[in-house]
Design a protein around this motif. Structure first.
Motif, PDB file in Angstrom:
ATOM      1  N   GLN A   1       0.842  -1.192   0.000  1.00 55.56           N
ATOM      2  CA  GLN A   1       0.000   0.000   0.000  1.00 55.56           C
ATOM      3  C   GLN A   1       0.878   1.244   0.000  1.00 55.56           C
ATOM      4  O   GLN A   1       1.964   1.234   0.574  1.00 55.56           O
ATOM      5  CB  GLN A   1      -0.847   0.035   1.271  1.00 55.56           C
ATOM      6  N   ILE A   2       0.374   2.296  -0.590  1.00 51.09           N
ATOM      7  CA  ILE A   2       1.094   3.571  -0.533  1.00 51.09           C
ATOM      8  C   ILE A   2       0.307   4.536   0.343  1.00 51.09           C
ATOM      9  O   ILE A   2      -0.918   4.647   0.226  1.00 51.09           O
ATOM     10  CB  ILE A   2       1.272   4.165  -1.947  1.00 51.09           C
ATOM     11  N   THR A   3       1.030   5.208   1.269  1.00 54.50           N
ATOM     12  CA  THR A   3       0.402   6.289   2.038  1.00 54.50           C
ATOM     13  C   THR A   3       1.125   7.584   1.668  1.00 54.50           C
ATOM     14  O   THR A   3       2.299   7.564   1.302  1.00 54.50           O
ATOM     15  CB  THR A   3       0.523   6.073   3.562  1.00 54.50           C
TER      16      THR A   3
ATOM     17  N   SER B   1       2.451  14.570  11.136  1.00 58.69           N
ATOM     18  CA  SER B   1       1.158  14.112  10.646  1.00 58.69           C
ATOM     19  C   SER B   1       1.280  12.654  10.251  1.00 58.69           C
ATOM     20  O   SER B   1       2.372  12.140  10.032  1.00 58.69           O
ATOM     21  CB  SER B   1       0.709  14.954   9.447  1.00 58.69           C
ATOM     22  N   VAL B   2       0.128  11.990  10.168  1.00 57.78           N
ATOM     23  CA  VAL B   2       0.087  10.579   9.819  1.00 57.78           C
ATOM     24  C   VAL B   2      -0.321  10.461   8.353  1.00 57.78           C
ATOM     25  O   VAL B   2      -1.287  11.082   7.920  1.00 57.78           O
ATOM     26  CB  VAL B   2      -0.930   9.847  10.717  1.00 57.78           C
ATOM     27  N   GLY B   3       0.425   9.658   7.598  1.00 53.46           N
ATOM     28  CA  GLY B   3       0.121   9.498   6.180  1.00 53.46           C
ATOM     29  C   GLY B   3      -1.224   8.823   5.949  1.00 53.46           C
ATOM     30  O   GLY B   3      -1.703   8.060   6.779  1.00 53.46           O
ATOM     31  N   LYS B   4      -1.831   9.141   4.781  1.00 46.99           N
ATOM     32  CA  LYS B   4      -3.132   8.530   4.450  1.00 46.99           C
ATOM     33  C   LYS B   4      -2.973   7.566   3.281  1.00 46.99           C
ATOM     34  O   LYS B   4      -2.219   7.823   2.344  1.00 46.99           O
ATOM     35  CB  LYS B   4      -4.118   9.624   4.054  1.00 46.99           C
ATOM     36  N   ILE B   5      -3.726   6.494   3.316  1.00 44.23           N
ATOM     37  CA  ILE B   5      -3.668   5.491   2.255  1.00 44.23           C
ATOM     38  C   ILE B   5      -4.268   6.062   0.970  1.00 44.23           C
ATOM     39  O   ILE B   5      -5.349   6.659   0.990  1.00 44.23           O
ATOM     40  CB  ILE B   5      -4.458   4.232   2.675  1.00 44.23           C
TER      41      ILE B   5
END
Ligand code: SF4
Lengths: 551, 161
Positions: free
Chosen positions: A484-486, A496-500
């Motif tokens: 998966q790429i975030t 900040s937290v990466g999003k899928i």
């Protein structure tokens, strides 16, 4: 750096003897593997897919050349000739034999090192800003406090069986290089308006399957209360953290479920009673610790060096190396140099025994015998004279540690993944290798600029994919490795937290997919805009469109 | 049954009594639930000492008010990994000044004894399938402690020569 006295030495050597006895009991069959498990875990020893692994603590990343030589010796004598620097500033050996482990620990103890609390549900090795003491933007050096916390947490009897592992990070700068927002407790050393030193404390950050940014519990607590306040924080967690589900046992979940206000109140209640007790730090102890980390006797040097300037003009590569791998030092005439452990064909963080010996020699010659490991799996020489930069560059090129890629996309963080780790869904090292192979045009890397790419082989997120501007996460799809790429993660002060982005990619598709992400960025960016700023401005949609255009 | 008490192996004079069993004469350890249910009659009992068995779901403050009635507080370890009782023991000693016996029961293993001792435990029911003669060695393995705890009022930095 900190020097052991007879007490520290005795503690570590008693620990070695205790473990020697435990291994002997295991080898004689008096302890089953099940019984041995908690004992070896307390000594930083894991059982991986193919062999035992030992994780050696490098407290807050500070390492002397003598210690580095010993690490080389251990790699050569007891392992396959290399070691692996981790995202916790530690080093791991992947192939030691059980019967050699006590000797390895004894050899480490000789140079004031150990593997205490590098695993298990206890307070783990403490990490700190790798530029502590030399960064131009630093307010206060966090290392003396890191050492105070290290000693306090070592074999702390009350907190040896917490609900889950527990990680501290410290910084003394505005610019957060220690990712304090992603730790169970993050400390920032600050000075209040009365000129007193203290700590701004954050709690409940972490990666794993539920990534969370730590919340502030106090904007300022006086330095004398560092240990009492920390103990209260741990006590509330020890009593009330969840123990019914391993994946909900970290303090971030407690804070999330209880709320930071309630948690703070309980901590303050406990602290009110513990305050001003025996653990209150006095100035004498703090000064004693600070003395270990006092600045070395720097030479009086000019701010610039003519030879360096000439070489920059003549040699583009040198200029690129200066640009990426060399930072300003707070002392005029000195620089901070990063050795990149991210070169083509090598698993990120891996260093051979021969390289370690050379690094030790170079540290002696160019950096006052001291170096730092970083949570981005590189090594830093903190005290290099500017005029020595050309010579050091030559030497580093010779041992393949001069790749001018620090904080570019190929300075990636990568966990061991399925090549070693029993929990993995997918391999991560081959993805890293393929990426560094593909992205080997230095001009292109420099054009992309600051870009953090992190890879984890499973949701446990040891490769910090959540905190990558681009994150890659290994997942399992019907027994096949997928990724998966975030996008949009960051571990800096703007954490900040990466999003899928969307559906996962196969092993064949993942590197081309990253290339698509990069093209989307270069086509959309405005002037000097970094990847992260560009993403924050244009959002997910353009990336998504590009990545899934054909579906 | 043999237990460790004060770092020596001794024959235990205390009897664990289950909730449905009648109380025998002599020193007994009962569950916290039974204590709470039969408190009034138990306070008047004069046939021996009284101890309570406390699961880690209960914290020090939950029993603090009744401590004067207990000669023994037995803190249970359902599995050795459950470390809540370490904090409970410390608080009983350091905050509530409990001076009776604090006993470790349940999954009590050699390699936890020293930490338990440091937190204020002074009696140990070593798990029945383990050698108690082996377990008692745990107290002499480590001699240096950095932090203050129930056994040591001062941090090492105030003791360094
Ligand atoms: S992220 Fe997963 S695969 Fe990678 S080291 Fe951690 S547990 Fe193993």
């Amino acid at each position: 750096m900190y020097q052991y006295d007879s007490f520290d030495r005795q503690l570590v050597s008693e620990r070695v003897e205790q473990f020697r006895d435990q291994v002997a009991r295991r080898l004689r069959g008096e302890l089953s593997e099940e019984e041995f498990l908690p004992l070896r875990l307390q000594n930083g020893i894991y059982l991986q897919l193919h062999a035992y692994m030992i994780r050696v603590a490098i407290p807050y990343g500070v390492l002397s050349s003598k210690q580095m030589r010993r690490l080389a010796y251990i790699a050569r004598t007891y392992d396959k000739g290399y070691g692996h620097f981790t995202t916790r500033q530690n080093i791991q050996y992947n192939w030691p034999k059980l019967e050699d482990l006590p000797d390895i620990l004894e050899s480490l103890a000789d140079v004031e090192m150990h593997a205490i609390q590098t695993s298990g549900n206890c307070i783990r090795n403490i990490s700190a800003d790798q530029l502590a003491g030399v960064a131009a933007d630093e307010v206060t050096d966090p290392r003396p406090y890191s050492e105070i916390l290290r000693q306090w947490s070592t074999f702390h009897p009350e907190f040896a069986h917490l609900p889950r592992k527990f990680k501290f990070a410290l910084t003394g700068s505005e610019d957060d290089r220690a990712a304090i927002a992603f730790h169970d407790i993050g400390y920032r050393v600050v000075v209040n308006d009365k000129g007193e030193e203290g700590f701004q404390i954050f709690v409940g950050g972490g990666m794993g399957r539920t990534p969370m940014i730590a919340k502030e519990i106090t904007p300022f607590i006086h330095r004398k209360h560092l240990l009492s306040y920390t103990e209260s924080m741990l006590r509330v967690y020890n009593g009330y953290g969840r123990r019914d589900n391993k994946y909900k046992a970290r303090i971030k979940i407690l804070i999330h479920e209880m709320g930071i206000e309630e948690y703070r109140q309980r901590v303050e209640e406990d602290f009110a009673r513990a305050k001003d007790g025996a653990m209150t730090l006095d100035d004498a102890e703090i000064d004693r610790m600070k003395a270990f980390f006092a600045p070395p006797a720097y030479e009086d040097l000019p701010a610039t060096d003519a030879n360096v300037d000439t070489l920059v003009a003549e040699n583009k590569r040198f200029g690129q190396w200066l640009d990426r791998n060399v930072e300003d030092h707070k002392q005029q005439g000195y620089s901070i140099v990063a050795l990149s452990l991210k070169t083509k064909g090598v698993a990120p963080g891996d260093v051979t025994a021969d390289q370690m010996d050379e690094i030790a020699r170079l540290a002696d010659e160019y950096s006052l015998g001291i170096m730092r490991t970083t949570h981005k799996q590189n090594i830093v020489f903190p005290d290099v004279r500017k005029k020595d930069l050309p010579a050091l560059w030559d030497e580093l090129k010779r041992i393949a540690l001069a790749e001018p890629n620090i904080e570019t996309i190929t300075d990636l963080i990568c966990c061991p993944g399925l090549d070693y780790c029993a929990l993995a869904n997918a391999r991560s090292i081959p993805v890293a290798l393929e990426l560094t192979e593909k992205l080997d045009d230095i001009d292109y890397l420099h054009d992309l600029g600051d870009l953090r790419l992190n890879i984890s082989g499973c949701i446990n997120a040891c490769g910090h994919h959540h905190a990558g501007n681009i994150g890659i996460l290994g997942v399992d799809k019907k027994g096949e490795e997928f990724y998966q790429i975030t996008l949009g993660g960051s571990s800096k002060s703007d954490a900040s937290v990466g999003k899928i982005v969307g559906p996962a990619f196969s092993a064949d598709e993942i590197v081309p997919a990253v290339e698509n992400v990069l093209e989307t960025y270069t086509e959309n960016r405005e002037e000097e805009e970094s990847f992260l700023d560009c993403y924050r401005r244009i959002g997910m949609a353009p990336f998504k469109e590009r990545l899934y255009a054909n579906n | 049954m043999r237990i460790i008490k004060g770092q020596e192996i001794v024959e235990d004079q205390w009897v664990h009594v289950e909730d449905e069993q009648p109380l025998p004469e002599g020193d007994v350890i009962i569950s916290l639930a039974r204590w709470q249910a039969e408190k009034d009659t138990l306070i008047g009992r004069n046939q021996g000492g009284l101890g309570v068995r406390v699961s880690p779901d209960y914290h020090a403050e939950d029993i603090a008010d009744d401590l004067e009635h207990f000669d023994v507080v037995a803190l249970d370890f359902p599995v050795f990994r459950d470390g809540r009782a370490y904090s409970t023991a410390r608080l009983l000693r350091d905050r509530y000044n409990y001076e009776g016996e604090i006993r470790a029961t349940g999954d009590v293993l050699r390699d936890q004894l020293f930490y338990m001792f440091r937190c204020g435990f002074d009696a140990f029911e070593v798990r029945a399938d383990r050698s108690i003669d082996d377990a008692i060695k745990a107290f002499s393995e480590m001699t240096v402690t950095y932090q203050p705890a129930t056994d040591e009022p001062l941090p090492l930095w105030r003791r360094r020569a």
